[in-house]
Write an enzyme that holds these catalytic residues in place. Sequence first.
Site, PDB file in Angstrom:
ATOM      1  N   GLY A 186      38.870  36.257  41.560  1.00  0.00           N
ATOM      2  CA  GLY A 186      39.923  35.855  42.482  1.00  0.00           C
ATOM      3  C   GLY A 186      39.600  34.611  43.288  1.00  0.00           C
ATOM      4  N   ASP A 190      41.864  31.262  43.234  1.00  0.00           N
ATOM      5  CA  ASP A 190      42.445  30.756  44.484  1.00  0.00           C
ATOM      6  C   ASP A 190      42.103  29.284  44.710  1.00  0.00           C
ATOM      7  OD1 ASP A 190      43.694  33.074  45.190  1.00  0.00           O
ATOM      8  OD2 ASP A 190      42.330  33.623  46.800  1.00  0.00           O
ATOM      9  N   LYS A 223      50.072  32.946  45.507  1.00  0.00           N
ATOM     10  CA  LYS A 223      49.258  32.419  46.604  1.00  0.00           C
ATOM     11  C   LYS A 223      47.957  31.787  46.115  1.00  0.00           C
ATOM     12  CE  LYS A 223      49.146  36.126  49.331  1.00  0.00           C
ATOM     13  NZ  LYS A 223      49.006  36.943  50.550  1.00  0.00           N
ATOM     14  N   GLU A 265      42.307  47.690  44.888  1.00  0.00           N
ATOM     15  CA  GLU A 265      43.642  47.078  44.901  1.00  0.00           C
ATOM     16  C   GLU A 265      44.630  47.876  44.050  1.00  0.00           C
ATOM     17  OE1 GLU A 265      45.102  44.745  46.523  1.00  0.00           O
ATOM     18  OE2 GLU A 265      43.531  43.553  47.460  1.00  0.00           O
TER      19      GLU A 265
END
Length: 463
Positions: A186, A190, A223, A265
């Site tokens: 991740g 990102d 995002k 998650e």
Amino acid sequence: MPMSEEVFAPVAPATASQKPQQTDFQLVRVKSTWCRIKKGEALSNCEDKITLSEAKIGECISEGGISWTVEAPIYFCYKVVETYNILDPSNTTLLWGHITDPQQLELATSSKRKLRRFIVIDEVVDELYGSKVREYFEKNNVQHKILALPTTEETKSMDLVLNILQEVQNFSIDRRTEPIIAFGGGVCLDIVGLAASLYRRRTPYIRVPTTLLSYVDASVGAKNGVNFLQCKNKLGGYTPPVASFLDRSFIQSIPRRHISNGLGEILKMALMKHKGLFDLLKNHGKYLLDTKFQSYSGSDDHRDAALQTTRIAIETMLEELAPNLWEDDLDRLVDFGHLISPELEMRVLPSLMHGEAVNIDMAFMTYVAHARGLITAEEKEQIIQCMRGLELPVWHGGCSWPLIKTALTERLKHSGGQTRMPLPTGLGVAEIFNDTSEETLERAYKLWVSDCKTVLEEEPAAL
């Protein structure tokens, strides 16, 4: 197309006695020029091809002058694609899988122009798969540059973004036809997403998650961001990839603790909106950990729990993200586990991984839900036992009462003055609350510490 005098004639300011005059305009393109026409007005004397935009311009004439209001819908289309053996040179997903338009696909595959790709890969992933990545692009005759970087929460910064951008500039990509590719967890996804969104204001990029957490979370949304001033993801934006390619075979190479990290998650989505997913985790959690989410023949008892679990997690996540991609609505069930965890995770770095911090937050909020009478004691125990079965921490010494109050105060600042607290109201159902009292929170905190604090959970398991 002749322009009407009415549209372009000077307009006298309204007098004090006049009410503001509002006129709405549509936008049309004739040949190469955009122009406005009154909403509902028919086009006349125009034989040229025209294009009608969904954008609108509103004009308001008042005694103070003229103001314009622009409504311009922003359209994004991105693919989330399950694939297998993505690094097999005969699998063309990495080359063409991001193209959605059949005509564009035909043009791309028939072009004699040499393919070029810029790839950012986490340095740990590079050690495991770097040779296969290089072989893939070499065998497909792709000119490529591979940039291996340390992508961790500690290095997740604008400095790393600028490092990537310098290399992208040196490689000189075509910002329309040569997407940047990110291989990693991740943090890597990102960072690369933010770099791509900044380069020439928006360069397409592709996500290839290599951890369970990024497979079900970072890869499916819009995002991107980096940490700033010791705050998690303080800088960032909303620019989705053109595609995310999901290959579960990467997950077999990550440590067991990282599998648990991703399960945090997945459990979030189960608790918020899918009882069936919760049952899958409760009944098959150890099997998923033992097999590292790989599918094996001869496992009828588990009915390919890995495939079911990941698919439900992704589908439920997309259901929540797609209608609210830019978070215009701050009431988000997917924020469960993310009220306290950002503060906790950054405070104790590198002690906790992201999914672990999220789970500690969820464990506390489960006690808050019980203190409010939203779930029964039996449901609370089922949730905590499921967490333990997934080998996730349910308490941490760093999650003190002062930290919780600080985190919730910070939450108020960036959530429109309300806590917008997602809480389970059963197993697989939830609502968002703004009226949880400090007395309820403190009561829940004391019971949570009393029930869940153990010596073992003061220090998370070794990597």
